[in-house]
Motif scaffolding. Structure first.
Motif, PDB file in Angstrom:
ATOM      1  N   ALA A  19       0.842  -1.198   0.000  1.00 58.20           N
ATOM      2  CA  ALA A  19       0.000   0.000   0.000  1.00 58.20           C
ATOM      3  C   ALA A  19       0.876   1.247   0.000  1.00 58.20           C
ATOM      4  O   ALA A  19       2.061   1.199   0.348  1.00 58.20           O
ATOM      5  N   GLN A  20       0.262   2.350  -0.391  1.00 57.90           N
ATOM      6  CA  GLN A  20       0.935   3.645  -0.451  1.00 57.90           C
ATOM      7  C   GLN A  20       0.020   4.679   0.202  1.00 57.90           C
ATOM      8  O   GLN A  20      -1.202   4.574   0.113  1.00 57.90           O
ATOM      9  N   ILE A  21       0.597   5.682   0.854  1.00 61.02           N
ATOM     10  CA  ILE A  21      -0.183   6.721   1.517  1.00 61.02           C
ATOM     11  C   ILE A  21       0.095   8.065   0.837  1.00 61.02           C
ATOM     12  O   ILE A  21       1.250   8.485   0.725  1.00 61.02           O
ATOM     13  N   SER A  26      -3.287  21.598  -0.561  1.00 61.71           N
ATOM     14  CA  SER A  26      -3.001  22.434  -1.723  1.00 61.71           C
ATOM     15  C   SER A  26      -2.143  21.694  -2.742  1.00 61.71           C
ATOM     16  O   SER A  26      -2.081  22.076  -3.908  1.00 61.71           O
ATOM     17  N   GLN A  27      -1.472  20.629  -2.303  1.00 56.51           N
ATOM     18  CA  GLN A  27      -0.706  19.791  -3.213  1.00 56.51           C
ATOM     19  C   GLN A  27      -0.732  18.353  -2.715  1.00 56.51           C
ATOM     20  O   GLN A  27      -1.004  18.108  -1.536  1.00 56.51           O
ATOM     21  N   ALA A  28      -0.466  17.423  -3.620  1.00 55.44           N
ATOM     22  CA  ALA A  28      -0.454  16.003  -3.253  1.00 55.44           C
ATOM     23  C   ALA A  28       0.962  15.590  -2.876  1.00 55.44           C
ATOM     24  O   ALA A  28       1.918  15.933  -3.572  1.00 55.44           O
ATOM     25  N   GLN A  29       1.094  14.859  -1.784  1.00 66.43           N
ATOM     26  CA  GLN A  29       2.410  14.444  -1.305  1.00 66.43           C
ATOM     27  C   GLN A  29       2.375  12.969  -0.929  1.00 66.43           C
ATOM     28  O   GLN A  29       1.503  12.523  -0.166  1.00 66.43           O
ATOM     29  N   ILE A  30       3.312  12.198  -1.486  1.00 68.02           N
ATOM     30  CA  ILE A  30       3.429  10.785  -1.123  1.00 68.02           C
ATOM     31  C   ILE A  30       4.151  10.698   0.219  1.00 68.02           C
ATOM     32  O   ILE A  30       5.350  10.980   0.316  1.00 68.02           O
ATOM     33  N   LEU A  31       3.433  10.315   1.265  1.00 65.26           N
ATOM     34  CA  LEU A  31       4.026  10.211   2.599  1.00 65.26           C
ATOM     35  C   LEU A  31       4.721   8.875   2.804  1.00 65.26           C
ATOM     36  O   LEU A  31       5.627   8.763   3.631  1.00 65.26           O
ATOM     37  N   THR A  48      -0.782  12.572   8.330  1.00 66.76           N
ATOM     38  CA  THR A  48      -1.697  13.318   7.460  1.00 66.76           C
ATOM     39  C   THR A  48      -2.342  14.451   8.243  1.00 66.76           C
ATOM     40  O   THR A  48      -2.601  14.331   9.444  1.00 66.76           O
ATOM     41  N   GLN A  49      -2.605  15.554   7.540  1.00 65.13           N
ATOM     42  CA  GLN A  49      -3.218  16.718   8.180  1.00 65.13           C
ATOM     43  C   GLN A  49      -4.285  17.302   7.264  1.00 65.13           C
ATOM     44  O   GLN A  49      -4.131  17.324   6.050  1.00 65.13           O
ATOM     45  N   ALA A  50      -5.357  17.775   7.866  1.00 69.52           N
ATOM     46  CA  ALA A  50      -6.408  18.453   7.109  1.00 69.52           C
ATOM     47  C   ALA A  50      -6.158  19.953   7.173  1.00 69.52           C
ATOM     48  O   ALA A  50      -5.910  20.504   8.238  1.00 69.52           O
ATOM     49  N   GLY A  51      -6.212  20.605   6.000  1.00 70.60           N
ATOM     50  CA  GLY A  51      -5.990  22.049   6.010  1.00 70.60           C
ATOM     51  C   GLY A  51      -5.695  22.559   4.624  1.00 70.60           C
ATOM     52  O   GLY A  51      -5.294  21.808   3.732  1.00 70.60           O
TER      53      GLY A  51
END
Length: 213
Positions: A19-21, A26-31, A48-51
């Motif tokens: 799996a991948q997270i 404002s932008q997509a980031q592979i964590l 992960t953060q909401a904002g």
């Protein structure tokens, strides 16, 4: 609560699953890149953060593109691929369009399970919810996944569990088309089942082969 629900999904991965997270505002980031390490995946979920604004389309496009590179341990092995996306469905900052994402999704073998989370009792958002519902429903239905809509985060653990259960208990049915055309056109698929208490869920169609010139 949302993080714990997603972590519960990760804990149900089998030794053969990866799996991948991806976190997106404002932008997509592979964590966390694709891995079977459940601890690493859960740590990424906790980060992960909401904002900020929402780049849902960018995140989905990234996920679909990344899944193209995932192969089974053995040559020719068929691997079920799925995206579980949690969002309010309203995109505000993506560089790619919904049509771009939908086209890529329809050309993939990835089922999209879309979870639409909205604020309870906000009539001012109704118009935006209608558009968001359409986007999430379309992505799920066109790819053979399922859409879910919730207004209470306490519902999330049951939904993630339901998705995990469904992915672990599916059968794949294949067929060879008798259509000889090589025009690259979209071909619709309809699957009907006569057996009671059985659900057929499939992508809405596929693009036929196309001669290379």
């Amino acid at each position: 609560v949302a993080q714990e629900a997603a972590a519960g999904f990760v804990r149900r991965l089998t030794p053969k699953d990866v799996a991948q997270i991806i976190d997106f505002d404002s932008q997509a980031q592979i964590l966390q890149a694709f891995t079977n390490d459940k601890a690493a995946l859960e740590q990424a979920i906790r980060r992960t953060q909401a904002g900020g604004s929402t780049s849902l389309y960018n995140a989905l496009y990234t996920a679909l593109s990344e899944l193209k590179g995932v192969r089974g341990p053995q040559t020719g092995e068929v691997r079920r691929q799925a995206i579980v996306a949690l969002s309010d469905g309203e995109d505000t900052s993506s560089l790619v369009t919904f049509d771009d994402v939908l086209d890529l999704a329809k050309r993939s073998e990835v089922a999209v399970y879309a979870i639409g989370l909205r604020e309870k009792g906000d009539p001012a958002m109704q118009g935006k919810w209608n558009e968001a519902d359409y986007i999430l429903k379309t992505l799920a239905q066109e790819t053979g996944g399922r859409p879910f809509f919730v207004d209470d985060v306490s519902q999330l653990p049951a939904i993630y569990s339901q998705i995990a259960e469904e992915l672990a208990n599916q059968y794949s049915v294949g067929y060879v088309s008798k259509n000889p055309k090589r025009d690259g056109a979209w071909r619709k698929i309809t699957v009907r089942i006569t057996r009671p208490n059985v659900t057929a869920r499939t992508k809405a169609g596929y693009f036929g082969p196309k001669d290379r010139r």
